[in-house]
Design a protein around this motif. Structure first.
Motif, PDB file in Angstrom:
ATOM      1  N   LEU A 141      70.543 -74.755 165.160  1.00 48.91           N
ATOM      2  CA  LEU A 141      69.878 -74.832 166.462  1.00 48.91           C
ATOM      3  C   LEU A 141      69.430 -76.261 166.754  1.00 48.91           C
ATOM      4  O   LEU A 141      69.610 -76.783 167.855  1.00 48.91           O
ATOM      5  CB  LEU A 141      68.674 -73.895 166.452  1.00 48.91           C
ATOM      6  N   TRP A 142      68.872 -76.910 165.738  1.00 52.35           N
ATOM      7  CA  TRP A 142      68.394 -78.272 165.952  1.00 52.35           C
ATOM      8  C   TRP A 142      69.539 -79.262 166.124  1.00 52.35           C
ATOM      9  O   TRP A 142      69.411 -80.225 166.872  1.00 52.35           O
ATOM     10  CB  TRP A 142      67.461 -78.693 164.808  1.00 52.35           C
ATOM     11  N   MET A 143      70.674 -78.978 165.457  1.00 52.93           N
ATOM     12  CA  MET A 143      71.841 -79.844 165.675  1.00 52.93           C
ATOM     13  C   MET A 143      72.324 -79.704 167.109  1.00 52.93           C
ATOM     14  O   MET A 143      72.621 -80.694 167.790  1.00 52.93           O
ATOM     15  CB  MET A 143      72.952 -79.486 164.680  1.00 52.93           C
ATOM     16  N   ALA A 144      72.381 -78.456 167.573  1.00 49.89           N
ATOM     17  CA  ALA A 144      72.819 -78.228 168.949  1.00 49.89           C
ATOM     18  C   ALA A 144      71.853 -78.898 169.928  1.00 49.89           C
ATOM     19  O   ALA A 144      72.266 -79.536 170.901  1.00 49.89           O
ATOM     20  CB  ALA A 144      72.914 -76.728 169.229  1.00 49.89           C
ATOM     21  N   ARG A 145      70.561 -78.772 169.650  1.00 49.75           N
ATOM     22  CA  ARG A 145      69.562 -79.396 170.534  1.00 49.75           C
ATOM     23  C   ARG A 145      69.736 -80.906 170.584  1.00 49.75           C
ATOM     24  O   ARG A 145      69.587 -81.523 171.637  1.00 49.75           O
ATOM     25  CB  ARG A 145      68.157 -79.053 170.056  1.00 49.75           C
TER      26      ARG A 145
ATOM     27  N   ARG B 182      69.304 -68.436 164.912  1.00 46.76           N
ATOM     28  CA  ARG B 182      68.531 -69.254 163.988  1.00 46.76           C
ATOM     29  C   ARG B 182      69.080 -69.217 162.563  1.00 46.76           C
ATOM     30  O   ARG B 182      68.622 -69.978 161.710  1.00 46.76           O
ATOM     31  CB  ARG B 182      67.066 -68.821 164.023  1.00 46.76           C
ATOM     32  N   THR B 183      70.029 -68.306 162.347  1.00 46.98           N
ATOM     33  CA  THR B 183      70.569 -68.163 160.989  1.00 46.98           C
ATOM     34  C   THR B 183      72.000 -68.685 160.883  1.00 46.98           C
ATOM     35  O   THR B 183      72.605 -68.591 159.819  1.00 46.98           O
ATOM     36  CB  THR B 183      70.567 -66.687 160.559  1.00 46.98           C
ATOM     37  N   ILE B 184      72.538 -69.205 161.965  1.00 41.05           N
ATOM     38  CA  ILE B 184      73.930 -69.690 161.933  1.00 41.05           C
ATOM     39  C   ILE B 184      74.078 -70.718 160.819  1.00 41.05           C
ATOM     40  O   ILE B 184      73.247 -71.610 160.664  1.00 41.05           O
ATOM     41  CB  ILE B 184      74.321 -70.309 163.294  1.00 41.05           C
ATOM     42  N   GLY B 185      75.160 -70.560 160.027  1.00 39.61           N
ATOM     43  CA  GLY B 185      75.446 -71.537 158.972  1.00 39.61           C
ATOM     44  C   GLY B 185      74.759 -71.234 157.647  1.00 39.61           C
ATOM     45  O   GLY B 185      74.951 -71.975 156.681  1.00 39.61           O
ATOM     46  N   ARG B 186      73.915 -70.193 157.612  1.00 42.52           N
ATOM     47  CA  ARG B 186      73.295 -69.825 156.334  1.00 42.52           C
ATOM     48  C   ARG B 186      74.367 -69.328 155.366  1.00 42.52           C
ATOM     49  O   ARG B 186      75.310 -68.685 155.793  1.00 42.52           O
ATOM     50  CB  ARG B 186      72.271 -68.691 156.550  1.00 42.52           C
ATOM     51  N   PRO B 187      74.300 -69.552 154.095  1.00 48.21           N
ATOM     52  CA  PRO B 187      73.223 -70.284 153.429  1.00 48.21           C
ATOM     53  C   PRO B 187      73.483 -71.798 153.351  1.00 48.21           C
ATOM     54  O   PRO B 187      72.665 -72.521 152.790  1.00 48.21           O
ATOM     55  CB  PRO B 187      73.230 -69.668 152.023  1.00 48.21           C
ATOM     56  N   PHE B 188      74.641 -72.251 153.891  1.00 52.85           N
ATOM     57  CA  PHE B 188      74.914 -73.693 153.821  1.00 52.85           C
ATOM     58  C   PHE B 188      73.842 -74.482 154.567  1.00 52.85           C
ATOM     59  O   PHE B 188      73.325 -75.481 154.085  1.00 52.85           O
ATOM     60  CB  PHE B 188      76.303 -73.971 154.406  1.00 52.85           C
TER      61      PHE B 188
ATOM     62  N   VAL C   1      72.561 -82.630 170.119  1.00 49.89           N
ATOM     63  CA  VAL C   1      73.750 -82.938 170.914  1.00 49.89           C
ATOM     64  C   VAL C   1      73.427 -82.778 172.398  1.00 49.89           C
ATOM     65  O   VAL C   1      73.775 -83.629 173.224  1.00 49.89           O
ATOM     66  CB  VAL C   1      74.925 -82.024 170.507  1.00 49.89           C
ATOM     67  N   LEU C   2      72.729 -81.703 172.756  1.00 51.26           N
ATOM     68  CA  LEU C   2      72.410 -81.455 174.164  1.00 51.26           C
ATOM     69  C   LEU C   2      71.502 -82.546 174.717  1.00 51.26           C
ATOM     70  O   LEU C   2      71.714 -83.045 175.828  1.00 51.26           O
ATOM     71  CB  LEU C   2      71.730 -80.091 174.324  1.00 51.26           C
ATOM     72  N   LEU C   3      70.510 -82.930 173.933  1.00 46.13           N
ATOM     73  CA  LEU C   3      69.601 -83.979 174.406  1.00 46.13           C
ATOM     74  C   LEU C   3      70.367 -85.275 174.619  1.00 46.13           C
ATOM     75  O   LEU C   3      70.200 -85.953 175.648  1.00 46.13           O
ATOM     76  CB  LEU C   3      68.469 -84.187 173.385  1.00 46.13           C
ATOM     77  N   ALA C   4      71.240 -85.603 173.662  1.00 43.81           N
ATOM     78  CA  ALA C   4      72.038 -86.826 173.804  1.00 43.81           C
ATOM     79  C   ALA C   4      72.898 -86.750 175.059  1.00 43.81           C
ATOM     80  O   ALA C   4      72.992 -87.708 175.830  1.00 43.81           O
ATOM     81  CB  ALA C   4      72.911 -87.029 172.563  1.00 43.81           C
TER      82      ALA C   4
END
Ligand code: HEM
Ligand code: SF4
Ligand code: FES
Lengths: 245, 233
Positions: B72-76, B59-65, B78-81
């Motif tokens: 997580l939501w970006m990955a979700r 849940r912290t990947i990419g912090r602080p950017f 892509v997966l949904l698409a």
């Protein structure tokens, strides 16, 4: 040999059809499957019945006309054309089911005869060059690498019989189209228009109502000319590569 | 003088070959995700702290950017698409395929492998499983005694019901079969398998498909089995 045949009889394209049983006697092992059907037809004619309609021409395995499904297998139990299938592969007392190719794109004309002109339209869409470039060049004016020549020849062996479509659970014409694409695209003479050719042939194939490829492989198993499943990989690659020509 | 030449390229989605390519690419995206997911799951064998810490880190990947859970939501997304593209193409192509063979033959002899013949139903099972799985371990809707932020305890709670473990095991077997045919098929669809006269490449691809299927199935299965046998509690 004495055999029971159950043959699909259908008097016309829009007529209902069904399997009809016939007894044939005195069949020799040397007869081809078509000669066996000739024997049956002679009897039917003498009895005043309609002979069984089936397509055939060369009877030597090179024209591709003689397609029929024998006991659920396109061209029967051997990997060859029906005209080259000999009765020694059957035994006395056998019951043999004979049906036409089944595909929405190959409508039944009569009995075992189907209309395969969808294949002609696929060829017509891409099996040519779009611009007249004068008379044919001398045979050896364009050097052809040995590998390309062999590959083209192997795929030019496709006789357009339609067994691939008949065997495919999706009634797909991918193996046939792939054989043509490989044959024409690997040669230097065919190279200038290779992308456009694939586009046109795939569009024509889709327009005829053939199914898509699920890489099941039944087509290559049934092909009497041994066209391999990898030809479809090449078709896919040629199609996806894009380009404007 | 310009002569009639071949028509320009139509949208890929409009042809059977292009649609199949979209299916192959989306399938490979899902497969890549599953490899990462399976490896992440194995952290359960290192204890609750490891798995829960790993889940918190996701849940912290990419912090602080990026903000909390953005990755997580970006990955979700892509997966949904990918799931939607994959499923829609499968549905549309299947309808077409069934219509192209309106009449069957008297003899149905199955010669293709079990994995090949079960792609459609296997896909449906996996689709249903994804819904179940999200309700079970993401939203925790069907997982009583579960708590957000404690995936270790939630996995154990889930597999302590009599049905959940079996649902997972069935779905993972379907997954193995799906990948066994799917991976090789994707290579063929994308034209990676066109090397004429080189049967070695074909064999390598088939081997890779079997290895991937086996590793994923075994890796995923190890978790419910460990909980059901009491090795992880
Ligand atoms: C038995 C094997 C599996 C176990 C134990 C498992 C476990 C989990 C857990 C604990 C999560 C939640 C992670 C978190 O919230 O931090 C999760 C998420 C997810 N799993 Fe699995 N999983 C398994 C198999 C699969 C399979 C086979 C698929 C695909 C077909 C899959 C697709 C997903 C997806 C798409 C998510 C993300 C849902 C979301 O957060 O939006 N999983 N899994
Ligand atoms: S690819 Fe084989 S089975 Fe298909 S039409 Fe050509 S020769 Fe017949
Ligand atoms: S009749 Fe020509 S191939 Fe059989």
């Amino acid at each position: 040999m004495n055999l029971t045949l159950r043959i699909w009889r259908q008097s016309g394209p829009d007529q209902p059809g069904g399997l009809t049983a016939y007894q044939v006697t005195g069949i020799s092992e040397e007869m081809s499957f078509l000669e066996m059907l000739d024997t049956l037809n002679e009897e039917l004619i003498l009895r005043g019945d309609q002979p069984v309609a089936f397509d055939h021409d060369c009877r030597e395995g090179i024209c591709g006309a003689c397609g029929m499904v024998i006991n659920g297998q396109a061209h029967g139990p051997e990997r060859t054309t029906t005209c080259q299938l000999h009765m020694r592969h059957f035994s006395d007392g056998d019951t043999i089911d004979v049906e036409p190719w089944r595909s929405a794109a190959f409508p039944v004309v009569k009995d075992l005869v189907v209309d395969r002109s969808a294949f002609d339209r696929i060829i017509g869409s891409g099996g040519y060059i779009t611009a007249p470039t004068g008379s044919a060049p001398d045979a050896h004016a364009v050097p052809v690498p040995k590998e390309a020549a062999d590959l083209a020849f192997e795929h030019a062996e496709c006789i357009g019989c339609g067994a691939c479509v008949a065997a495919c659970p999706n009634g797909s014409a991918m193996l046939f189209t792939a054989a043509k694409v490989v044959h024409l695209n690997v040669l230097p003479q065919g190279a200038p228009e290779r992308r456009g050719r694939v586009r046109s042939m795939v569009a024509a194939m889709d327009a005829e109502g053939f199914g898509g490829c699920t890489n099941t492989g039944e087509c290559a198993t049934a092909c009497p000319k041994g066209i391999g499943l990898n030809a479809i990989g090449t078709l896919n690659r040629e199609f996806l590569r894009g380009g404007r020509r | 003088m310009a002569l009639t030449t071949h028509p320009p390229r139509a949208p890929l989605w409009r042809s059977t070959v292009g649609k199949k390519a979209a299916m192959a690419v989306s399938g490979l995206v899902l497969l890549a995700y599953l490899v990462a997911h399976m490896l992440g799951n194995l952290k359960i064998f290192f204890g609750a702290g490891e798995l829960n810490g790993y889940a918190a880190w996701l849940r912290t990947i990419g912090r602080p950017f990026l903000g909390h859970e953005w990755f997580l939501w970006m990955a979700r997304t892509v997966l949904l698409a990918a799931v939607l593209v994959h499923g829609t193409a499968a549905y549309q192509l299947s309808r077409r395929d069934l219509a192209a063979r309106p009449t069957g033959y008297r003899h149905t002899r199955a010669r293709a492998s079990y994995a090949t013949r079960t792609m459609r139903w296997g896909g449906v099972i996996l689709g249903l499983f994804i819904v179940w799985h999200i309700l079970d371990l993401t939203t925790l809707t069907v997982n009583s005694r579960a708590e957000q932020g404690h995936p270790y305890q939630n996995v154990v709670a889930s597999f302590h019901t009599w049905y959940s473990g079996w649902i997972y095991c069935l779905a993972m077997l379907a997954l193995g079969l799906h990948i066994r045919h799917g991976f090789w098929s994707a290579a063929q669809t994308l034209g990676l398998n066109s090397q004429h006269g080189n049967p070695r490449r074909d064999r390598v691809l088939k081997l890779a498909a079997n290895a991937l299927a086996l590793l994923l199935t075994a890796g995923f299965l190890s978790v419910p089995i460990a909980v059901m046998t009491g090795a992880v509690k």
